[in-house]
Design a protein around this motif. Structure first.
Motif, short mmCIF file in Angstrom:
data_model
loop_
_atom_site.label_atom_id
_atom_site.label_comp_id
_atom_site.label_asym_id
_atom_site.label_seq_id
_atom_site.Cartn_x
_atom_site.Cartn_y
_atom_site.Cartn_z
N UNK A 51 43.04 21.80 28.67
CA UNK A 51 43.13 22.47 27.37
C UNK A 51 42.04 23.53 27.21
N UNK A 52 40.86 23.26 27.75
CA UNK A 52 39.79 24.28 27.71
C UNK A 52 40.25 25.54 28.44
N UNK A 53 40.79 25.35 29.64
CA UNK A 53 41.23 26.51 30.44
C UNK A 53 42.38 27.25 29.76
N UNK A 54 43.38 26.51 29.26
CA UNK A 54 44.52 27.17 28.60
C UNK A 54 44.08 27.87 27.32
N UNK A 55 43.13 27.29 26.59
CA UNK A 55 42.66 27.92 25.35
C UNK A 55 41.89 29.19 25.64
N UNK A 56 41.03 29.15 26.65
CA UNK A 56 40.31 30.37 27.03
C UNK A 56 41.28 31.43 27.53
N UNK A 102 22.95 56.81 27.05
CA UNK A 102 23.22 58.09 26.38
C UNK A 102 24.65 58.55 26.62
N UNK A 103 25.16 58.33 27.83
CA UNK A 103 26.51 58.74 28.18
C UNK A 103 27.48 57.60 27.85
N UNK A 104 28.46 57.81 26.97
CA UNK A 104 29.42 56.74 26.65
C UNK A 104 30.12 56.18 27.87
N UNK A 105 30.31 56.99 28.91
CA UNK A 105 30.99 56.51 30.12
C UNK A 105 30.15 55.53 30.90
N UNK A 106 28.85 55.46 30.62
CA UNK A 106 27.94 54.57 31.36
C UNK A 106 27.65 53.29 30.59
N UNK A 107 28.38 53.02 29.53
CA UNK A 107 28.05 51.87 28.68
C UNK A 107 28.81 50.60 29.04
N UNK A 108 29.82 50.68 29.89
CA UNK A 108 30.65 49.51 30.20
C UNK A 108 30.56 49.18 31.68
N UNK A 109 30.52 47.89 31.99
CA UNK A 109 30.32 47.41 33.36
C UNK A 109 31.65 47.26 34.09
N UNK A 110 31.60 47.31 35.41
CA UNK A 110 32.67 46.81 36.26
C UNK A 110 32.09 45.65 37.06
N UNK A 111 32.62 44.46 36.84
CA UNK A 111 32.10 43.25 37.48
C UNK A 111 33.11 42.79 38.52
N UNK A 112 32.69 42.75 39.79
CA UNK A 112 33.59 42.40 40.89
C UNK A 112 33.66 40.88 41.04
N UNK A 113 34.20 40.24 40.04
CA UNK A 113 34.25 38.78 39.98
C UNK A 113 35.28 38.23 40.95
N UNK A 114 35.18 36.92 41.24
CA UNK A 114 36.13 36.24 42.11
C UNK A 114 37.49 36.08 41.45
N UNK A 115 38.47 35.67 42.25
CA UNK A 115 39.86 35.68 41.78
C UNK A 115 40.08 34.74 40.60
N UNK A 116 39.40 33.57 40.58
CA UNK A 116 39.62 32.63 39.48
C UNK A 116 39.16 33.22 38.15
N UNK A 117 38.00 33.87 38.14
CA UNK A 117 37.52 34.53 36.93
C UNK A 117 38.42 35.68 36.54
N UNK A 118 38.88 36.44 37.54
CA UNK A 118 39.76 37.58 37.24
C UNK A 118 41.04 37.11 36.56
N UNK A 119 41.59 36.00 37.06
CA UNK A 119 42.83 35.49 36.48
C UNK A 119 42.58 34.96 35.07
N UNK A 120 41.50 34.22 34.88
CA UNK A 120 41.20 33.66 33.57
C UNK A 120 40.96 34.75 32.53
N UNK A 121 40.29 35.82 32.95
CA UNK A 121 39.95 36.90 32.02
C UNK A 121 40.93 38.08 32.11
N UNK A 122 42.00 37.92 32.88
CA UNK A 122 43.03 38.96 33.01
C UNK A 122 42.43 40.30 33.40
N UNK A 123 41.53 40.25 34.37
CA UNK A 123 40.93 41.45 34.98
C UNK A 123 40.06 42.26 34.03
#
Length: 352
Positions: A62-67, A234-255
């Motif tokens: 239920x924790x996983x499905x809720x997240x 200062x640059x809005x384009x530099x404010x967000x990260x790209x995190x090269x997470x593993x497949x389980x995290x990518x699936x849970x967080x929908x990339x």
């Protein structure tokens, strides 16, 4: 805003993505329909058969499905799987995570997508930064609490509690001010929540256990993704990260770990984010000035005891520290892609 405001790297990328959007898979949104069926089916099947599964295995599921459901709500907000916001809202209105009405999350998140004000404490409702004036008013113990919250384990343990407190405060304010639309939203949310709790009780599953042992841990999991998604730059384009997470995290967080790509292309479906990122990986590394991580373990190693520097907002003229690249290692090797001729201008260096 849900599908629009796209910022392509160049005309070539725009043409590639528009071709993909014409494919049957993307037009049908089949992955998102299957995702919805899996999440809803899995959540309710787990609740119905929790005695057979056992309390602890059922709780973990239920924790996983809720997240996962919270990740799905984000996808619904951004115009998937249909082009009709009210229909998407219907798919995401059930309060499976207990605390946040869909409308509240939607309005807050779309305001967060104004990239020109990203991380600004006065305009970005999802930022962890405080205004300098508010920071100056904090007492020493409050600053220590903020520093604790800004460690990786502190964010997981304290972050949901602080969010819940802010949400309950917005509930009280809505009723005190007589805000009709907000009150209607909360009434619907609470009625649906009461229905879910009644269903749980009928199944012999304690609603109190669900709140404490399912909902709160599910919110903790979401804090893994959002721990250091944004920095003041200062640059809005530099404010967000790209995190090269593993497949389980990518699936849970929908990339959504490819967060800079998502902020550039908010209408891109979850199954397109990784494809776009890998094809133009070096370009995105250059575009957001090296704000890239090799996985969520990177945050644990760096910030398990040391807080990330997200306190008083430094303004848009901050020193170079806030725009320094963040990792020395990465998960993916550079592919041959349509933008490969434009190599990243800066090598990856350590520290953030």
């Amino acid at each position: 805003m849900t599908r629009g405001s796209s910022a392509y790297l160049d005309a070539q990328q725009r043409a590639h993505i528009h071709r993909w959007r014409k494919s049957w898979l993307w037009r049908s949104e089949l992955p998102t329909w299957l995702l919805m069926a899996t999440i809803y089916g899995g959540w309710f099947a787990t609740l119905a058969h929790w005695r057979t599964l056992g309390l602890w295995p059922a709780t973990l599921l239920l924790i996983l499905f809720t997240c996962w459901y919270l990740s799905l709500q984000h996808e619904l907000i951004h115009g998937h799987p249909t082009r009709f916001p009210r229909l998407n809202q219907l798919f995401g209105t059930l309060p499976l995570a207990v605390w946040y009405p869909y409308g509240l999350y939607r309005d807050s998140h779309l305001a967060h997508h104004r990239n020109h004000s990203l991380t600004d404490p006065d305009e970005d409702p999802e930022t962890y930064y405080l205004s300098p004036a508010r920071w100056a008013r904090l007492r020493p113990w409050q600053r220590r609490a903020i520093h604790l919250r800004n460690t990786f384990p502190g964010r997981l343990l304290l972050g949901p509690l602080l969010d819940i407190a802010a949400t309950l405060r917005s509930l009280l304010l809505a009723f005190c001010r007589g805000e009709g639309r907000a009150i209607a939203m909360w009434v619907i949310h609470l009625l649906l929540l009461a229905g879910l709790f009644f269903l749980m009780a009928r199944q012999g599953f304690s609603p109190l256990w669900f709140v404490l042992a399912v909902s709160y841990p599910a919110l903790m999991l979401t804090k893994v993704r959002s721990f250091y998604e944004h920095r003041a730059a200062a640059d809005p384009l530099a404010r967000s990260v790209n995190n090269e997470a593993g497949w389980a995290w990518r699936l849970l967080f929908l990339n959504l770990n490819y967060h800079a790509v998502h902020h550039d292309l908010p209408g891109l479906p979850w199954y397109g984010l990784r494809r776009v990122y890998l094809l133009w990986r070096d370009d995105y590394h250059q575009r957001n000035r090296g704000f890239r991580a090799a996985g969520y373990g990177e945050w644990w190693r760096r910030f398990s005891t040391r807080p990330v520097n997200v306190n008083a907002h430094p303004g848009w003229q901050q020193d170079a520290e806030h725009e320094a690249p963040c990792v020395t290692d990465v998960r993916h090797s550079p592919p041959q892609h349509p933008g490969a001729e434009r190599k990243a201008g800066a090598a990856i260096t350590g520290g953030c």
